[in-house]
Structures are given as C-alpha cells and as structure tokens.
Design an enzyme around this catalytic site. Structure first.
Site, mmCIF file in Angstrom:
data_model
loop_
_atom_site.group_PDB
_atom_site.id
_atom_site.type_symbol
_atom_site.label_atom_id
_atom_site.label_comp_id
_atom_site.label_asym_id
_atom_site.label_seq_id
_atom_site.Cartn_x
_atom_site.Cartn_y
_atom_site.Cartn_z
ATOM 1 N N ASP A 21 0.053 -7.677 1.470
ATOM 2 C CA ASP A 21 0.452 -6.275 1.621
ATOM 3 C C ASP A 21 1.969 -6.120 1.610
ATOM 4 O OD1 ASP A 21 0.101 -3.553 1.805
ATOM 5 O OD2 ASP A 21 -0.122 -3.536 3.992
ATOM 6 N N HIS B 57 0.811 -1.222 0.000
ATOM 7 C CA HIS B 57 0.000 0.000 0.000
ATOM 8 C C HIS B 57 0.848 1.277 0.000
ATOM 9 C CE1 HIS B 57 0.253 -0.306 4.557
ATOM 10 N NE2 HIS B 57 0.426 0.998 4.408
ATOM 11 N N SER C 102 4.819 2.792 7.743
ATOM 12 C CA SER C 102 4.435 1.680 6.868
ATOM 13 C C SER C 102 5.635 1.179 6.071
ATOM 14 C CB SER C 102 3.360 2.143 5.874
ATOM 15 O OG SER C 102 2.096 1.722 6.283
#
Length: 351
Positions: free
Chosen positions: A183, A153, A292
């Site tokens: 992911d 993402h 992230s």
C-alpha cells in the site's frame, strides 16, 4: 623628645590615630587629645613605630579579586557560548535547535508544537481525480525536487494528481511507482526544487508508549496536527488493492470509508476480493479520512510511519457527509518498510 606622641589614657595614639598630613612620622608635641583628634579614614595608611606609612593591603584586594572574577566569568561565558553554539549548530547568537531541517526554539524542541513546526513544511495534501471522483489524501516529501511517499490507495487509478504544499503552492504530480502489496506509492512533482524534506527515522526502535505526532489533511483540512502514543506493534492490517476499493473512490472532504480488515473483521466497508496485509504500527493519535499517506512522527521530528488505516465507528451517511470519526484506533506502515521499498518504487515498480 620621643618619636611618637603618647597622651594620658592613650596607650598608642600613633598606631590607632595616624597623623594626617605628615606621612612618615607621628605627630610630636602635646595638647592634641580627645575629640579634637581627627577621625581615621576607613582604610588609612598604617604608620609603624619609628617607620614610614605604607598603603593598607586591604584597599587593593577587592580590585584584584574583581578583576580575577571578571576574567573567570569571561572564560566560562565564552566556553558556555561555544558549547551552546555547537549544540544548536549555530553561532553564539543562536536561539534555537534544528529538527528535520527546520529551526525551532529551544523551549519547543521535543514538544508537539516543535515537531509540528519542524515537519509540517514536508507534509502535503494530495487531490487525486479518477473515474470514481475526487479524493483527498496526504503525502511526505522525501527529496528537495519533489519526490513524495503516499499510500497506493490514495492515487490508484488517478487520471490527474494535484499536490498542495503547506505554503499553499500547488503542483501537478506524476506517479513514479506503486506497490499495492505494501500500500505504498511514490509520486513526483513537476518543476519543483528547494523543498523542505522529512527525515526518515527507524521504526525498529519504536516502543509501545512512545509519544507520536500525526500530520495530514483529514477531510481536506490541510496541515492538521494530532498527537498520541504508539499503542501496539506488528498489527496485521489488511487493505484493498483494487482502484475501485478504498479511500480514492470517495468524494473530497466527505465520506471516506477507508475500508480495512483487522483480527478477522472488516471495518469501514468492504475491502473487496483483491487485498493485501502488512505489519502496522498502532496509534491512538486521531486519524480521519484524508490522513491516508500522511506522516506519523516521533518526538525527534523523524518519520516513523505512513498513516494508512483507521477505525471509524460508523460509515458515511446517506447525504454524503461523514459520521465517521477517530476512536483512537489507527494504523501506520512502518517507515523501514518504506525505506526498503524506495528503490523498487523509483524504478517504476507496479507490484
């Protein structure tokens, strides 16, 4: 004439007060008594009755003892130095230990400071530009020529990717492969070589309560280090798969809803209709938008997870700033999931 002088009141003058200057015999004669007799040396020769003077043995023992102690100390010291050298991987002048390819001081090994010093060179900041804007995430260098693991993402839908090392040097990167179901994504720097790499650990050995360190670029603050513990294992976390959802649509250093689902509830916004669920490590180490794709690290300096989601108490404000912050509820993809997926990512997988 007698061989040894014996005066009145002196039972054995020659044994207690050997004559000075006449080795081999006692003083003969009379009239040399009392205070006029010269004082004996601390360790003078001993004159046996009718014999010759011999050196006192006590005068030699300290020298021999000191020599033996010196030899023993040299042997022990050499052995200790060799042991330390073997332990640290260096010679006898080594002053540190090696963690993940970086030498840190012995006093820092196994500490947050030691882990940060050792692993920070292998953590990068990723700036991905797409039609939705520009986003900031993090990544982990796994090969010296610039392979980097991050979250899908972070780079999904990106038209260009710039990567900044901990040294400040910037590279352009290309996507090698993605796996939206997990992911995960693998990108590669252009023209890189000789980079510091991270060591991938074993997430199956992680236990609740283990101390951990997180490194990433929250809100664009490159190389930020936080720490905490593993607070739970095997959490079912659901994140968005579509490029129009998730962190990448948020402007750099601002906002960053980072939507995900956990326990049947949605957090930080809507994950959309296209989403995926994975088993995650839960940590109370502070994570914020920009973490992230960054690293969750054990105290041996090994990567045990890729940070992928965190709960924020509020969403972005109307002015574009962020009121969100860590409340000690973050999640990371176990590193064993990453390792099992690397082959597919290197082959260009786009699941």
């Amino acid at each position: 004439m007698t061989d040894n002088y014996r005066g009145s009141g002196d039972a054995d003058s020659t044994q207690q007060h050997p004559t000075q200057g006449f080795p081999g015999q006692g003083y003969q004669g009379q009239g040399f008594q009392g205070s006029a007799y010269p004082p004996p040396p601390p360790y003078g020769p001993t004159v046996p009755v009718g014999g010759t003077a011999t050196p006192h043995r006590r005068a030699r023992r300290p020298v021999a003892l000191l020599a033996a102690v010196a030899i023993a100390a040299a042997v022990v010291g050499g052995g200790t130095a060799a042991l330390v050298g073997n332990y640290t991987g260096g010679g006898t002048d080594s002053v540190g230990t090696t963690v993940s390819g970086t030498t840190v001081s012995q006093s820092s090994a196994g500490t947050v400071a030691g882990v940060a010093q050792a692993v920070s060179p292998a953590i990068v900041e990723i700036n991905a530009t797409s039609t939705s804007g520009e986003a900031t995430g993090s990544g982990v260098i796994i090969t010296s020529d610039g392979e980097i693991v991050t979250n899908n993402h972070v780079i999904a839908g990106a038209s260009s990717i710039k990567v900044q090392l901990s040294t400040g040097k910037t590279y352009t990167a290309q996507v090698v492969g993605t796996d939206a179901d997990k992911d995960l994504a693998l990108i590669k720097l252009e023209g890189a070589s000789g980079l510091k790499t991270a060591t991938l650990g074993n997430s199956d050995q992680v236990k609740v309560g283990d101390q951990v360190v997180a490194i990433g670029s929250p809100e664009g603050l490159t190389g930020t280090v936080t720490s905490g513990i593993i607070s739970a294992l095997n959490r079912d976390v659901t994140v968005a798969k579509d490029q129009d959802q998730g962190q990448q649509q948020q402007p750099q250093r601002g906002g960053g809803n980072w939507p995900f689902e956990f326990g049947g509830q949605q957090f930080n916004g809507d994950t959309g209709s296209s989403k995926t669920t994975y088993k995650a490590l839960q940590t109370d180490a502070s994570l914020n938008p920009g973490n992230s794709g960054g690293a969750l690290i054990n105290m041996n300096g090994e990567i045990i997870g890729i940070n992928s989601a965190m709960y924020a108490p509020s969403s972005a404000s109307a002015t574009g700033g962020s009121d969100a912050g860590s409340v000690g509820l973050g999640f990371a993809i176990p590193v064993n999931t990453v390792k099992s997926d690397l082959s597919a990512l290197r082959s260009g997988g786009t699941d």
